[in-house]
Scaffold this motif. Structure first.
Motif, mmCIF file in Angstrom:
data_model
loop_
_atom_site.group_PDB
_atom_site.id
_atom_site.type_symbol
_atom_site.label_atom_id
_atom_site.label_comp_id
_atom_site.label_asym_id
_atom_site.label_seq_id
_atom_site.Cartn_x
_atom_site.Cartn_y
_atom_site.Cartn_z
ATOM 1 N N TRP A 13 0.835 -1.207 0.000
ATOM 2 C CA TRP A 13 0.000 0.000 0.000
ATOM 3 C C TRP A 13 0.867 1.252 0.000
ATOM 4 O O TRP A 13 0.584 2.223 -0.692
ATOM 5 C CB TRP A 13 -0.904 -0.025 1.235
ATOM 6 N N GLN A 14 1.949 1.220 0.797
ATOM 7 C CA GLN A 14 2.838 2.375 0.857
ATOM 8 C C GLN A 14 3.658 2.506 -0.424
ATOM 9 O O GLN A 14 3.698 3.562 -1.052
ATOM 10 C CB GLN A 14 3.788 2.262 2.050
ATOM 11 N N CYS A 15 4.322 1.411 -0.810
ATOM 12 C CA CYS A 15 5.167 1.407 -2.008
ATOM 13 C C CYS A 15 5.491 -0.039 -2.364
ATOM 14 O O CYS A 15 6.187 -0.716 -1.601
ATOM 15 C CB CYS A 15 6.449 2.191 -1.769
ATOM 16 N N PRO A 16 5.021 -0.543 -3.489
ATOM 17 C CA PRO A 16 5.262 -1.941 -3.860
ATOM 18 C C PRO A 16 6.740 -2.317 -3.911
ATOM 19 O O PRO A 16 7.096 -3.478 -3.712
ATOM 20 C CB PRO A 16 4.614 -2.047 -5.247
ATOM 21 N N LYS A 17 7.581 -1.333 -4.136
ATOM 22 C CA LYS A 17 9.011 -1.617 -4.242
ATOM 23 C C LYS A 17 9.586 -2.120 -2.919
ATOM 24 O O LYS A 17 10.573 -2.876 -2.898
ATOM 25 C CB LYS A 17 9.748 -0.348 -4.697
ATOM 26 N N ILE A 18 8.981 -1.710 -1.801
ATOM 27 C CA ILE A 18 9.462 -2.152 -0.491
ATOM 28 C C ILE A 18 9.423 -3.671 -0.405
ATOM 29 O O ILE A 18 10.384 -4.320 0.032
ATOM 30 C CB ILE A 18 8.615 -1.527 0.640
ATOM 31 N N VAL A 19 8.294 -4.248 -0.794
ATOM 32 C CA VAL A 19 8.128 -5.699 -0.699
ATOM 33 C C VAL A 19 9.101 -6.408 -1.629
ATOM 34 O O VAL A 19 9.666 -7.448 -1.284
ATOM 35 C CB VAL A 19 6.673 -6.096 -1.003
ATOM 36 N N TRP A 20 9.299 -5.863 -2.828
ATOM 37 C CA TRP A 20 10.240 -6.467 -3.778
ATOM 38 C C TRP A 20 11.659 -6.437 -3.197
ATOM 39 O O TRP A 20 12.390 -7.440 -3.243
ATOM 40 C CB TRP A 20 10.206 -5.726 -5.108
ATOM 41 N N LEU A 21 12.053 -5.299 -2.635
ATOM 42 C CA LEU A 21 13.393 -5.184 -2.072
ATOM 43 C C LEU A 21 13.576 -6.113 -0.878
ATOM 44 O O LEU A 21 14.652 -6.692 -0.690
ATOM 45 C CB LEU A 21 13.663 -3.732 -1.662
ATOM 46 N N LYS A 22 12.561 -6.280 -0.071
ATOM 47 C CA LYS A 22 12.671 -7.177 1.075
ATOM 48 C C LYS A 22 12.863 -8.627 0.623
ATOM 49 O O LYS A 22 13.523 -9.408 1.304
ATOM 50 C CB LYS A 22 11.434 -7.051 1.972
ATOM 51 N N LYS A 23 12.292 -8.957 -0.523
ATOM 52 C CA LYS A 23 12.420 -10.317 -1.035
ATOM 53 C C LYS A 23 13.747 -10.527 -1.747
ATOM 54 O O LYS A 23 14.420 -11.551 -1.537
ATOM 55 C CB LYS A 23 11.269 -10.627 -1.998
ATOM 56 N N TYR A 24 14.144 -9.566 -2.587
ATOM 57 C CA TYR A 24 15.298 -9.778 -3.455
ATOM 58 C C TYR A 24 16.577 -9.067 -2.979
ATOM 59 O O TYR A 24 17.680 -9.482 -3.334
ATOM 60 C CB TYR A 24 14.976 -9.323 -4.880
ATOM 61 N N LYS A 25 16.438 -7.995 -2.188
ATOM 62 C CA LYS A 25 17.622 -7.276 -1.712
ATOM 63 C C LYS A 25 17.434 -6.845 -0.253
ATOM 64 O O LYS A 25 17.522 -5.662 0.076
ATOM 65 C CB LYS A 25 17.889 -6.041 -2.588
ATOM 66 N N THR A 205 12.926 -8.783 -11.737
ATOM 67 C CA THR A 205 13.346 -7.468 -12.220
ATOM 68 C C THR A 205 12.859 -6.384 -11.264
ATOM 69 O O THR A 205 11.670 -6.326 -10.933
ATOM 70 C CB THR A 205 12.775 -7.190 -13.623
ATOM 71 N N GLU A 206 13.768 -5.552 -10.834
ATOM 72 C CA GLU A 206 13.411 -4.492 -9.884
ATOM 73 C C GLU A 206 12.394 -3.531 -10.502
ATOM 74 O O GLU A 206 12.596 -3.038 -11.611
ATOM 75 C CB GLU A 206 14.665 -3.723 -9.473
ATOM 76 N N PRO A 207 11.291 -3.255 -9.803
ATOM 77 C CA PRO A 207 10.271 -2.357 -10.348
ATOM 78 C C PRO A 207 10.792 -0.929 -10.460
ATOM 79 O O PRO A 207 11.551 -0.459 -9.607
ATOM 80 C CB PRO A 207 9.129 -2.439 -9.331
ATOM 81 N N GLU A 208 10.403 -0.252 -11.517
ATOM 82 C CA GLU A 208 10.825 1.130 -11.730
ATOM 83 C C GLU A 208 9.838 2.064 -11.034
ATOM 84 O O GLU A 208 8.895 2.568 -11.627
ATOM 85 C CB GLU A 208 10.902 1.441 -13.231
ATOM 86 N N ILE A 209 10.076 2.270 -9.765
ATOM 87 C CA ILE A 209 9.229 3.154 -8.956
ATOM 88 C C ILE A 209 10.118 4.244 -8.383
ATOM 89 O O ILE A 209 11.043 3.974 -7.622
ATOM 90 C CB ILE A 209 8.518 2.376 -7.825
ATOM 91 N N ASP A 210 9.836 5.480 -8.772
ATOM 92 C CA ASP A 210 10.682 6.601 -8.382
ATOM 93 C C ASP A 210 10.313 7.099 -6.980
ATOM 94 O O ASP A 210 9.278 6.730 -6.415
ATOM 95 C CB ASP A 210 10.525 7.743 -9.389
#
Length: 505
Positions: A13-25, A205-210
């Motif tokens: 909800w805050q930023c989808p990139k957070i979840v991706w980074l927690k999983k992959y980085k 692939t890391e999401p492109e979220i600025d």
């Protein structure tokens, strides 16, 4: 299959990139002390809130040191079938979506969700943070898809207005707010957010979220350093006293470095302009001698330099205090009786495990005479603590309020822009001003201290001293005394430097 907990949903909800980074980085995450403290507070408040409705059954289960989710889900089902009225950490799973409800309460022909947060609200407040509503919307979605009839949605927070009288009253400590309307606005986005989560987490692939305003919600993100690594140093995000929304606005318009910000002429604040100009072009010191002299003339002898250290219990433990109240347990006091007099020092450190306020207030009244000038750094903190002590102890009230009336704030010359060095990096805190003014003085180096280097560490260590062995206890007390003493000695040194400027012909 998508696997998601309610905390991960809130991150989506805050930023989808957070979840991706927690999983992959995950190694890119940087948790500061404040974030760790919030987690601790959340656990403490959550445990206490379980008893809000009387007897309850907690279904938390472990397999070794790991949470046993299948067992918790099984136990939840058993308790619901038995008609247990209050189930804590009630757990559910639907197609990989998992949630544990803080408090699940039987209500008529269904069940009510109570979400417990360690934040505080005033009585009468009805506003519910969007992230809290999103959290409950996700829980409602999971439960309803598990066939549970959700009949109520409630937010449980600490009551900012609750005053502890010596006996903890859970009914008064907690505020319960109906969150139905707030959740209704958020639940329409649940499936959309789940679709986003599935798309992002299924890709390496890391999401492109600025960078966006969401980077500061609900708290500053632990991946900020990673996501902002493309920025110049310093950048627009280092400009002091500029709100985050404005920084994002400048960033999106391409104004990321100080050169571009200055040339754009969009920055009108003279202190922000000075910060950028001194960072880029000036290695010296900006000094407004007339205004510094004017400030120094507001100080008089005898001159006392005061600093408090406090603890901040999330649950009040001392009578007359509220949740998150700042409770002073220590002070340091340097003082000069007259011009040219020898610098003297007094101090107080309470016994850990006791209510420190009465002993501290009495000693303070002994150490500081009436009608003397008292200097603090960012004095609103000391002023508030003195005011609170005066309210608690009527027999000391006159003396304490006299102290409060005679407080002077040493931050004024820096906050007002009368003195600036590039090394301060736009900050007026004593931890920034001191090394900027005295870069080579080992006496003023907080990093050289043992055990306690800042107020957060002092706040953490003091309550633990009561449980320490005698030798360890003495070391911890000495570390606290040295740290607090440096705070007031630092003020003396800063005052001396300002005095030298003021005395210049």
């Amino acid at each position: 299959m998508l696997h998601l907990s309610k905390s991960k949903y809130c991150e989506i909800w805050q930023c989808p990139k957070i979840v991706w980074l927690k999983k992959y980085k995950p190694e890119a995450s940087v948790l500061d002390e404040a974030a760790l403290a919030r987690m601790k507070d959340g656990n403490e408040v959550g445990d206490l809130a379980m008893g809000l409705f009387g007897d309850y059954v907690e279904v938390t289960a472990y397999d070794g040191e790991t949470i046993d989710l299948p067992k918790m889900i099984e136990k939840t089902g058993e308790e619901m079938r038995k008609g247990t009225p209050v189930i804590c950490e009630a757990s559910f799973s639907y197609q990989g979506l998992y949630c544990a409800v803080d408090i699940l309460r039987k209500e008529n022909d269904g069940w009510a969700i109570y979400e417990v947060k360690s934040s505080s609200m005033h009585e009468g407040d009805k506003d519910i943070k969007d992230v809290y509503a999103a959290d409950m919307a996700y829980q409602k979605y999971v439960l309803e898809n598990c066939g549970i009839h959700v009949t109520g949605l409630y937010l449980v927070c600490l009551n900012s207005d609750y005053v502890f009288d010596g006996t903890l009253d859970l009914q008064k400590l907690f505020l319960i707010t109906d969150a139905t309307d707030a959740v209704r606005e958020e639940e329409v986005y649940v499936e959309e957010n789940l679709t986003i989560a599935e798309s992002i987490l299924s890709s390496s692939t890391e999401p492109e979220i600025d960078l966006s305003e969401n980077c500061s919600k609900p708290y500053s993100c632990s991946f900020w350093n990673y996501c902002s690594k493309h920025l110049p140093s310093p950048s627009v995000f280092d400009v002091a006293r500029m709100n985050f929304k404005t920084k994002i606005k400048h960033y999106r318009s391409g104004l990321t470095n100080y050169e571009d910000l200055l040339s754009s002429a969009k920055i009108k604040n003279d202190k922000q302009i000075r910060q950028m100009e001194y960072t880029l072009y000036h290695k010296g010191t900006y000094v407004d001698v007339p205004h510094i002299r004017e400030f120094m003339h507001t100080l008089s002898y005898p001159l006392y330099f005061l600093d408090f250290e406090t603890i901040q219990p999330v649950i009040p433990i001392f009578p007359g205090s509220r949740p998150y109240a700042q409770v002073p347990f220590q002070y340091s006091l340097h003082y000069l009786e007259s011009e040219g007099a020898e610098l003297q020092h007094k101090e107080f450190l309470a016994e850990s495990g006791t209510d420190p306020r009465r002993a501290l207030a009495e000693k303070l009244c002994c150490d500081i005479p009436m009608n003397v000038c008292i200097v603090a750094y960012n004095m609103s903190f000391e002023s508030a603590r003195i005011s609170e002590l005066a309210s608690l102890f009527p027999d000391l009230r006159e003396h304490l309020l006299n102290m409060q009336a005679n407080l002077k704030d040493l931050i004024v010359p820096f906050r007002s822009g009368y003195y600036y060095k590039r090394e301060m990096e736009g900050s007026f805190s004593i931890k920034s001003v001191l090394p900027a003014m005295f870069p080579e003085d080992p006496e003023l180096d907080y990093h050289s201290l043992d055990g306690v280097h800042n107020g957060a560490e002092a706040m953490t260590i003091f309550p633990k001293i009561q449980f320490m062995a005698p030798e360890e206890k003495e070391v911890a007390r000495q570390n606290l005394l040295k740290y607090c003493k440096l705070d007031t000695y630092a003020m003396v040194k800063i005052w001396q430097a300002l005095k030298a400027i003021s005395d210049e012909a």
